[in-house]
Design a protein around this motif. Structure first.
Motif, PDB file in Angstrom:
ATOM      1  N   THR A  13       0.833  -1.201   0.000  1.00 39.43           N
ATOM      2  CA  THR A  13       0.000   0.000   0.000  1.00 39.43           C
ATOM      3  C   THR A  13       0.865   1.248   0.000  1.00 39.43           C
ATOM      4  OG1 THR A  13      -0.056  -0.190   2.391  1.00 39.43           O
ATOM      5  CG2 THR A  13      -1.957  -1.033   1.196  1.00 39.43           C
ATOM      6  N   ARG A  14       0.299   2.337  -0.472  1.00 45.28           N
ATOM      7  CA  ARG A  14       1.009   3.611  -0.486  1.00 45.28           C
ATOM      8  C   ARG A  14       1.371   4.003   0.956  1.00 45.28           C
ATOM      9  NH1 ARG A  14      -0.112   9.401  -3.325  1.00 45.28           N
ATOM     10  NH2 ARG A  14       0.240   8.200  -5.168  1.00 45.28           N
ATOM     11  N   GLY A  15       2.573   4.516   1.107  1.00 44.76           N
ATOM     12  CA  GLY A  15       2.968   4.983   2.436  1.00 44.76           C
ATOM     13  C   GLY A  15       3.485   3.873   3.330  1.00 44.76           C
ATOM     14  N   SER A  16       3.651   2.656   2.793  1.00 42.78           N
ATOM     15  CA  SER A  16       4.185   1.565   3.614  1.00 42.78           C
ATOM     16  C   SER A  16       5.705   1.711   3.687  1.00 42.78           C
ATOM     17  CB  SER A  16       3.798   0.223   2.982  1.00 42.78           C
ATOM     18  OG  SER A  16       4.759  -0.753   3.306  1.00 42.78           O
ATOM     19  N   SER A  17       6.230   1.892   4.905  1.00 42.76           N
ATOM     20  CA  SER A  17       7.675   2.097   5.030  1.00 42.76           C
ATOM     21  C   SER A  17       8.433   0.804   4.705  1.00 42.76           C
ATOM     22  CB  SER A  17       8.034   2.611   6.420  1.00 42.76           C
ATOM     23  OG  SER A  17       7.534   1.742   7.388  1.00 42.76           O
ATOM     24  N   GLY A  18       7.803  -0.350   4.995  1.00 42.88           N
ATOM     25  CA  GLY A  18       8.457  -1.627   4.668  1.00 42.88           C
ATOM     26  C   GLY A  18       8.626  -1.768   3.157  1.00 42.88           C
ATOM     27  N   ARG A 216       9.053   8.201   8.535  1.00 43.25           N
ATOM     28  CA  ARG A 216      10.201   7.824   7.708  1.00 43.25           C
ATOM     29  C   ARG A 216       9.806   6.672   6.778  1.00 43.25           C
ATOM     30  NH1 ARG A 216      16.311   7.715   9.287  1.00 43.25           N
ATOM     31  NH2 ARG A 216      17.085   7.032   7.300  1.00 43.25           N
ATOM     32  N   GLY A 217       9.970   6.882   5.498  1.00 44.32           N
ATOM     33  CA  GLY A 217       9.594   5.841   4.526  1.00 44.32           C
ATOM     34  C   GLY A 217       8.093   5.786   4.293  1.00 44.32           C
ATOM     35  N   ALA A 218       7.341   6.616   4.998  1.00 41.22           N
ATOM     36  CA  ALA A 218       5.878   6.638   4.854  1.00 41.22           C
ATOM     37  C   ALA A 218       5.444   8.073   4.573  1.00 41.22           C
ATOM     38  CB  ALA A 218       5.224   6.093   6.115  1.00 41.22           C
ATOM     39  N   GLY A 219       6.144   8.708   3.665  1.00 40.47           N
ATOM     40  CA  GLY A 219       5.841  10.090   3.304  1.00 40.47           C
ATOM     41  C   GLY A 219       7.045  10.995   3.474  1.00 40.47           C
ATOM     42  N   VAL A 220       7.928  10.640   4.403  1.00 38.99           N
ATOM     43  CA  VAL A 220       9.157  11.417   4.595  1.00 38.99           C
ATOM     44  C   VAL A 220      10.327  10.559   4.130  1.00 38.99           C
ATOM     45  CG1 VAL A 220      10.690  12.473   6.293  1.00 38.99           C
ATOM     46  CG2 VAL A 220       8.217  12.729   6.525  1.00 38.99           C
ATOM     47  N   TYR A 221      11.101  11.082   3.186  1.00 42.57           N
ATOM     48  CA  TYR A 221      12.194  10.310   2.593  1.00 42.57           C
ATOM     49  C   TYR A 221      13.472  11.139   2.637  1.00 42.57           C
ATOM     50  CZ  TYR A 221       8.062   7.977   0.821  1.00 42.57           C
ATOM     51  OH  TYR A 221       6.834   7.355   0.743  1.00 42.57           O
ATOM     52  N   TYR A 222      14.607  10.454   2.797  1.00 41.47           N
ATOM     53  CA  TYR A 222      15.895  11.153   2.832  1.00 41.47           C
ATOM     54  C   TYR A 222      16.602  10.922   1.501  1.00 41.47           C
ATOM     55  CZ  TYR A 222      14.713  11.619   7.652  1.00 41.47           C
ATOM     56  OH  TYR A 222      14.040  11.950   8.806  1.00 41.47           O
ATOM     57  N   GLY A 223      17.166  11.997   0.940  1.00 38.73           N
ATOM     58  CA  GLY A 223      17.832  11.868  -0.355  1.00 38.73           C
ATOM     59  C   GLY A 223      16.864  12.194  -1.468  1.00 38.73           C
ATOM     60  N   ALA A 298       6.250  21.412  10.972  1.00 41.55           N
ATOM     61  CA  ALA A 298       5.468  20.307  11.556  1.00 41.55           C
ATOM     62  C   ALA A 298       5.052  19.324  10.470  1.00 41.55           C
ATOM     63  CB  ALA A 298       4.232  20.856  12.269  1.00 41.55           C
ATOM     64  N   LEU A 299       4.883  18.067  10.898  1.00 45.14           N
ATOM     65  CA  LEU A 299       4.434  16.992  10.002  1.00 45.14           C
ATOM     66  C   LEU A 299       3.113  16.466  10.540  1.00 45.14           C
ATOM     67  CD1 LEU A 299       7.838  15.037   9.989  1.00 45.14           C
ATOM     68  CD2 LEU A 299       7.082  16.727   8.305  1.00 45.14           C
ATOM     69  N   HIS A 300       2.181  16.180   9.650  1.00 43.63           N
ATOM     70  CA  HIS A 300       0.863  15.724  10.097  1.00 43.63           C
ATOM     71  C   HIS A 300       0.454  14.479   9.301  1.00 43.63           C
ATOM     72  CE1 HIS A 300       0.567  19.854  11.634  1.00 43.63           C
ATOM     73  NE2 HIS A 300       1.021  20.204  10.446  1.00 43.63           N
ATOM     74  N   GLY A 301      -0.307  13.608   9.946  1.00 44.02           N
ATOM     75  CA  GLY A 301      -0.810  12.438   9.243  1.00 44.02           C
ATOM     76  C   GLY A 301      -1.239  11.379  10.228  1.00 44.02           C
ATOM     77  N   ASP A 302      -1.541  10.164   9.701  1.00 45.07           N
ATOM     78  CA  ASP A 302      -1.868   9.043  10.587  1.00 45.07           C
ATOM     79  C   ASP A 302      -0.734   8.042  10.450  1.00 45.07           C
ATOM     80  OD1 ASP A 302      -2.556   8.177   7.939  1.00 45.07           O
ATOM     81  OD2 ASP A 302      -4.550   9.010   8.270  1.00 45.07           O
ATOM     82  N   HIS A 303      -0.949   6.948   9.693  1.00 47.73           N
ATOM     83  CA  HIS A 303       0.176   6.037   9.464  1.00 47.73           C
ATOM     84  C   HIS A 303       1.066   6.541   8.324  1.00 47.73           C
ATOM     85  CE1 HIS A 303      -3.061   4.762   6.879  1.00 47.73           C
ATOM     86  NE2 HIS A 303      -2.172   4.177   6.095  1.00 47.73           N
ATOM     87  N   THR A 304       0.551   7.456   7.494  1.00 43.43           N
ATOM     88  CA  THR A 304       1.399   8.073   6.459  1.00 43.43           C
ATOM     89  C   THR A 304       1.276   9.595   6.556  1.00 43.43           C
ATOM     90  OG1 THR A 304      -0.351   8.179   4.823  1.00 43.43           O
ATOM     91  CG2 THR A 304       0.966   6.209   4.794  1.00 43.43           C
ATOM     92  N   LEU A 305       2.234  10.257   5.938  1.00 43.31           N
ATOM     93  CA  LEU A 305       2.220  11.717   5.942  1.00 43.31           C
ATOM     94  C   LEU A 305       1.031  12.223   5.117  1.00 43.31           C
ATOM     95  CD1 LEU A 305       4.075  14.238   6.721  1.00 43.31           C
ATOM     96  CD2 LEU A 305       4.809  14.146   4.333  1.00 43.31           C
TER      97      LEU A 305
END
Ligand code: FAD
Length: 419
Positions: A13-18, A216-223, A298-305
């Motif tokens: 699913t979208r926003g899945s950090s795994g 992290r990995g669910a809407g927020v990414y590094y690089g 600030a960052l807002h969301g539930d399981h994803t950003l």
């Protein structure tokens, strides 16, 4: 890697950090994959044979031989693809930590010049460069090359000369005696070698917001998110934070896929930190908006950003923007705590000090016992070298990291021959 023609199916699913961690790793390793985004319970049932989109067996990976893995770790995938290796030797001539451009270059030169060489890499080959969608200033590639492709070519070259590359292994501690270094890896493996090159680069700087890890990995990414750009829908609004070359590259890349890309820059101008060719392209790309003197607060969301708050530093006003995509290109800091613990000299920012920079008023460093000055890229522990971004005074470019990796090997030869 060795079998790049394989195509792995990833369903999630979208926003899945795994799922992001798996995509990011496979992208950097040059392994072909297809991402199937499950939009609702019905799709989850029919395509992934799970109960719905909240089923914790997702993501699911299906390999070309039909093997199906539920919620696999990157390590399990690496093992399945035959990319996870154990060291073949009890002792090496040269051990290299980090498989970014500096480490891979040291591996190519070390192995091709007859040194028994091993490279230990915490994640995937390529380092920061591996996350770049397009490197355009690297010699010999006039049309540019993706960082992942450059890294994969270098990996292949190093392996062809006989270097071993151990992925998903992290050096955490070292003990060094003259002519013999022992490095302990996080999984308990021990690597013994006559000389070492530290090419561990830098780690991405963080925003420092309280719920950053959660997204992290669910809407927020590094690089620069090279593996993610093509997944943006044409209606998506992408935010890239950072006013350096990597942020500029990311913005340009995302503008090919998303309806709008906003660069959030703390400074009052892009020109101070971005190469002119990138500034010109950003200016002529209508889909890119640049917000100067602005930061994410600030960052807002539930399981994803779902949204971010932005603040204009000059006017002080804050506002919220909806987005599922926030890419942080904030530069990096070296992680060299281990070096301090064993008496390696670092500068105030944590970079490893080498060669002439160790000399003070013509005097060698305090602990130095050899009848010669430290070699150019040698730290104050004889036989331990540093190359690339982790080295004090390095230029922070792909080509210079590659050059430093090659140079370090020249001094490794001198050290092995003469001490
Ligand atoms: C998005 C982006 C775009 C860029 N674009 C360009 C460009 O167009 N042109 C250019 O010249 N430069 C570019 N750069 C800069 C360039 O990529 C870096 O200067 C270069 O990658 C530095 O190489 P390095 O090998 O020193 O370190 P890194 O690339 O940082 O590699 C270090 C490696 O060490 C590994 N590591 C860290 N700690 C450990 C440990 N304890 N044990 C084992 N492994 C460890 C890391 O996982 C990483 O793979 C870009 C950087 C970024 C982030």
């Amino acid at each position: 890697m060795n079998q790049p023609e394989q195509e792995v199916l990833i369903l999630g699913t979208r926003g899945s950090s795994g799922a992001y961690a798996i995509r990011d790793f496979l992208h950097r390793c040059g392994v072909h994959f297809q991402w199937i985004e499950l939009a609702d319970d019905e799709q989850a049932r029919s395509q992934a044979q799970v109960t719905g989109i909240n089923d914790n067996r997702l993501p699911i990976c299906i390999f070309p031989d039909g093997t199906r893995m539920q919620h696999p770790t990157v390590r399990q995938i690496t093992e399945k693809l035959g990319l996870f290796q154990n060291p073949s030797q009890s002792e090496y001539d040269l051990s290299i930590y980090g498989a970014g451009p500096a480490g891979l270059s040291a591996a190519v030169y070390g192995a091709s010049e007859g040194l028994k060489t091993v490279v230990v890499e915490r994640f995937a080959v390529g380092g920061q460069a591996g996350t770049s969608p397009r490197i355009e200033n690297y010699l010999g590639f006039p049309g540019g090359i993706s960082g992942a492709e450059l890294a994969e070519r270098a990996r292949e070259q190093a392996c062809r000369f006989g270097a071993e590359i151990l992925l998903l292994r992290e050096g955490i501690r070292g003990e060094f005696q003259p002519g013999k270094g022992t490095v302990y890896l996080a999984d308990g493996t021990k690597i013994i070698s006559r000389a070492c090159v530290c090419a561990t680069g830098v780690e991405y700087r963080r925003l420092g917001l309280p719920n950053e890890d959660h997204f992290r990995g669910a809407g927020v990414y590094y690089g620069a998110g090279a593996s993610e750009a093509s997944l943006c829908a044409a209606t998506d609004h992408v935010f890239v934070v950072g006013g350096g070359n990597s942020g500029a590259q990311a913005a340009l890349h995302f503008s090919r896929f998303a309806v709008k890309v906003t660069m959030v820059v703390r400074d009052d101008s892009l020109k101070k930190s971005v190469s002119q060719y990138l500034v010109d392209r950003i200016r002529s790309t209508t889909r890119i908006e640049v917000l100067l003197l602005t930061e994410v607060t600030a960052l807002h969301g539930d399981h994803t950003l779902r949204a971010i708050t932005l603040k204009n530093k000059l006017a002080g006003n804050e506002w919220m923007e909806e987005t599922n995509w926030l890419f942080l290109c904030l530069g990096g800091v070296p992680h060299t705590q281990w070096a301090e613990e064993i008496g390696i000299v670092r500068d105030e920012a944590g970079y490893l000090v080498t060669g002439p920079d160790l000399m003070k008023n013509g005097h060698r460093p305090g602990n130095w016992h050899l009848d010669r000055d430290p070699y150019y890229m040698e730290t104050n522990l004889p036989g331990i070298f540093a190359a690339g971004d982790v080295r004090h005074g390095s230029v922070k470019r792909c080509a210079s990291a590659v050059g430093e990796g090659a140079m370090a090997v020249t001094f490794v030869h001198r050290y092995v021959a003469n001490g």
